[in-house]
Scaffold this active site. Sequence first.
Site, PDB file in Angstrom:
ATOM      1  N   GLU A  41      -2.531 -20.485  13.889  1.00 44.12           N
ATOM      2  CA  GLU A  41      -1.780 -19.695  14.855  1.00 44.12           C
ATOM      3  C   GLU A  41      -2.617 -19.384  16.109  1.00 44.12           C
ATOM      4  O   GLU A  41      -2.111 -19.424  17.216  1.00 44.12           O
ATOM      5  CB  GLU A  41      -1.336 -18.398  14.186  1.00 44.12           C
ATOM      6  CG  GLU A  41      -0.184 -17.747  14.909  1.00 44.12           C
ATOM      7  CD  GLU A  41       0.299 -16.495  14.189  1.00 44.12           C
ATOM      8  OE1 GLU A  41       0.021 -16.376  12.976  1.00 44.12           O
ATOM      9  OE2 GLU A  41       0.929 -15.667  14.851  1.00 44.12           O
ATOM     10  N   ASP A  42      -3.886 -19.103  15.916  1.00 47.79           N
ATOM     11  CA  ASP A  42      -4.687 -18.546  17.015  1.00 47.79           C
ATOM     12  C   ASP A  42      -5.685 -19.507  17.658  1.00 47.79           C
ATOM     13  O   ASP A  42      -6.308 -19.169  18.646  1.00 47.79           O
ATOM     14  CB  ASP A  42      -5.518 -17.358  16.497  1.00 47.79           C
ATOM     15  CG  ASP A  42      -4.639 -16.196  16.083  1.00 47.79           C
ATOM     16  OD1 ASP A  42      -3.432 -16.269  16.349  1.00 47.79           O
ATOM     17  OD2 ASP A  42      -5.164 -15.239  15.499  1.00 47.79           O
ATOM     18  N   ASP A  64       3.076  17.506 -11.188  1.00 49.66           N
ATOM     19  CA  ASP A  64       2.240  16.366 -11.564  1.00 49.66           C
ATOM     20  C   ASP A  64       1.403  15.830 -10.396  1.00 49.66           C
ATOM     21  O   ASP A  64       1.318  14.637 -10.170  1.00 49.66           O
ATOM     22  CB  ASP A  64       3.063  15.250 -12.209  1.00 49.66           C
ATOM     23  CG  ASP A  64       4.287  14.902 -11.384  1.00 49.66           C
ATOM     24  OD1 ASP A  64       4.474  15.516 -10.324  1.00 49.66           O
ATOM     25  OD2 ASP A  64       5.046  14.010 -11.792  1.00 49.66           O
ATOM     26  N   ASP A  66      -3.324  -8.971   4.433  1.00 48.50           N
ATOM     27  CA  ASP A  66      -3.357  -8.965   5.900  1.00 48.50           C
ATOM     28  C   ASP A  66      -2.841  -7.615   6.424  1.00 48.50           C
ATOM     29  O   ASP A  66      -3.459  -6.945   7.252  1.00 48.50           O
ATOM     30  CB  ASP A  66      -2.459 -10.123   6.373  1.00 48.50           C
ATOM     31  CG  ASP A  66      -2.401 -10.251   7.885  1.00 48.50           C
ATOM     32  OD1 ASP A  66      -3.407  -9.947   8.541  1.00 48.50           O
ATOM     33  OD2 ASP A  66      -1.343 -10.677   8.402  1.00 48.50           O
ATOM     34  N   HIS A  73      -6.286 -18.118   7.294  1.00 45.13           N
ATOM     35  CA  HIS A  73      -4.854 -17.874   7.512  1.00 45.13           C
ATOM     36  C   HIS A  73      -4.441 -17.790   8.978  1.00 45.13           C
ATOM     37  O   HIS A  73      -3.296 -18.041   9.313  1.00 45.13           O
ATOM     38  CB  HIS A  73      -4.392 -16.618   6.760  1.00 45.13           C
ATOM     39  CG  HIS A  73      -4.672 -15.347   7.487  1.00 45.13           C
ATOM     40  ND1 HIS A  73      -5.909 -14.761   7.496  1.00 45.13           N
ATOM     41  CD2 HIS A  73      -3.877 -14.562   8.250  1.00 45.13           C
ATOM     42  CE1 HIS A  73      -5.855 -13.666   8.226  1.00 45.13           C
ATOM     43  NE2 HIS A  73      -4.644 -13.527   8.695  1.00 45.13           N
TER      44      HIS A  73
HETATM   45  P1  GDP Z   1       8.832   9.677 -12.393  1.00 46.83           P
HETATM   46  O1  GDP Z   1       7.818  10.771 -12.351  1.00 46.83           O
HETATM   47  O2  GDP Z   1      10.220  10.163 -12.575  1.00 46.83           O
HETATM   48  O3  GDP Z   1       8.681   8.666 -11.295  1.00 46.83           O
HETATM   49  O4  GDP Z   1       8.584   8.937 -13.774  1.00 46.83           O
HETATM   50  P2  GDP Z   1       7.804   7.689 -14.299  1.00 46.83           P
HETATM   51  O5  GDP Z   1       7.427   8.092 -15.695  1.00 46.83           O
HETATM   52  O6  GDP Z   1       8.598   6.439 -14.150  1.00 46.83           O
HETATM   53  O7  GDP Z   1       6.502   7.555 -13.397  1.00 46.83           O
HETATM   54  C1  GDP Z   1       5.453   8.447 -13.454  1.00 46.83           C
HETATM   55  C2  GDP Z   1       4.266   7.908 -12.716  1.00 46.83           C
HETATM   56  O8  GDP Z   1       3.831   6.691 -13.304  1.00 46.83           O
HETATM   57  C3  GDP Z   1       4.539   7.530 -11.261  1.00 46.83           C
HETATM   58  O9  GDP Z   1       4.365   8.596 -10.406  1.00 46.83           O
HETATM   59  C4  GDP Z   1       3.507   6.475 -11.011  1.00 46.83           C
HETATM   60  O10 GDP Z   1       2.285   7.082 -10.682  1.00 46.83           O
HETATM   61  C5  GDP Z   1       3.374   5.802 -12.338  1.00 46.83           C
HETATM   62  N1  GDP Z   1       4.183   4.578 -12.361  1.00 46.83           N
HETATM   63  C6  GDP Z   1       5.530   4.472 -12.487  1.00 46.83           C
HETATM   64  N2  GDP Z   1       5.917   3.194 -12.415  1.00 46.83           N
HETATM   65  C7  GDP Z   1       4.793   2.454 -12.241  1.00 46.83           C
HETATM   66  C8  GDP Z   1       4.547   1.052 -12.092  1.00 46.83           C
HETATM   67  O11 GDP Z   1       5.440   0.216 -12.073  1.00 46.83           O
HETATM   68  N3  GDP Z   1       3.233   0.688 -11.924  1.00 46.83           N
HETATM   69  C9  GDP Z   1       2.214   1.584 -11.925  1.00 46.83           C
HETATM   70  N4  GDP Z   1       0.972   1.139 -11.769  1.00 46.83           N
HETATM   71  N5  GDP Z   1       2.416   2.914 -12.041  1.00 46.83           N
HETATM   72  C10 GDP Z   1       3.688   3.345 -12.209  1.00 46.83           C
END
Ligand code: GDP
Length: 385
Positions: free
Chosen positions: A76-77, A259, A139, A72
């Site tokens: 450029e380099d 959480d 990158d 990549h």
């Molecule tokens: P929130 O606590 O109000 O953000 O409620 P959500 O239930 O939407 O999300 C809880 C957790 O799920 C988040 O803190 C993320 O760790 C995970 N999470 C939410 N959306 C996504 C996503 O699009 N992809 C992934 N991998 N994790 C998600």
Amino acid sequence: MSSLFELEQKILLYNPSADIAFLRKAYNFAENAHRGQKRISGEDYIVHPLAIAIILAELQLDIKTVAAGLLHDVVEDTGVTLADIENNFGSEVARMVDGVTKLGKLQFQSREERQAENLRKMFLAMAKDIRVILIKLADRLHNLRTLQFQSERKQKEVAEETLVFFAPLAHRLGIYKIKWELEDLSFRYKEPEQYQHLKMQIAKTRAKREEYIQEVIRLLAEKLNAVNIRAEIQGRPKNLYSIYQKMVEQQKELKDIFDVQAVRVLVDTVKDCYGALGIAHTLWKPIPGRFKDYIAMPKSNMYQSLHTTVIGPNGEPVEIQIRTWDMHRVAEYGIAAHWKYKEGKQGDQDLDKKLAWLRQMMDFQHDARDAREFMENLKIDLFSQ
Ligand code: GDP
């Protein structure tokens, strides 16, 4: 230190028939072209493209993308031209290298201007070949991993740009594995004191929290086993930056963020997801408003999972995520999880179909609500010019 051998091993794990000769040719070509150049760390320059190729292999991308990652920076380099790349590695790899080079060249006066313009170009490039964006993300990730060698001013600049632009981009593409690492590394350089303070606080309470989570896992595993739902249950530490954001947004202290650690249940089928949810809700009382069914209603980045927060065995809330193994791959690798690494014609056709679908999905005009949400994240008004 990483090596070509490590890269090859990673690729062979998910693509046993990968064209390793092609990969070696790309590595040798890049190594030759960069010979004599050094990273700020003092290492030979090739460690950087190699690290990027390894990140791309961890996303299980096709061999051409990994080769483009290795190559990549050569246009450029070094004295190498795009025609040289095309002659040696074909037009697909040459186009990707060209795309990455063009993105890297963008420089604008003010930061605002640079970001807005960058953003637009990025999306234009993405509409053509989203793999260019994946190389760019890899990158940026490696540059962040090695940011300690840069000046403090540069560190702050890179961290800020990553939080404003690259992490939301990874979010949008669903590549959470990269998003989380980008965020935590940027946080560390952007707010070093807050970062260290939070890290220490979390470390202090870790033992107690883990004990509690282990108890939740034990009880849940027992019940799932009793109804013959095969599941792997993991304790899931959240990334520091998302905890920090919650503390700032909700003006709470760490002890009031419930959480900080959560539980993830991985099962074989969708039916088992709902079965496991039922078990969790019979064991513990769910907190109203905290249940989300992203299986029936996937997020626009394709994420699927059931989320619930329950009052766990010691009266404290626990967040539980439930999904199948397939969904788990998409949750971590997002768009990259949809790649076919088949070589040859069939593979190309599959890729074309995927790209057409992605273009549609990424089309802001057709996705106004999400676009707004994304823009709010970025704090940039794309439509203002
Ligand atoms: P929130 O606590 O109000 O953000 O409620 P959500 O239930 O939407 O999300 C809880 C957790 O799920 C988040 O803190 C993320 O760790 C995970 N999470 C939410 N959306 C996504 C996503 O699009 N992809 C992934 N991998 N994790 C998600």
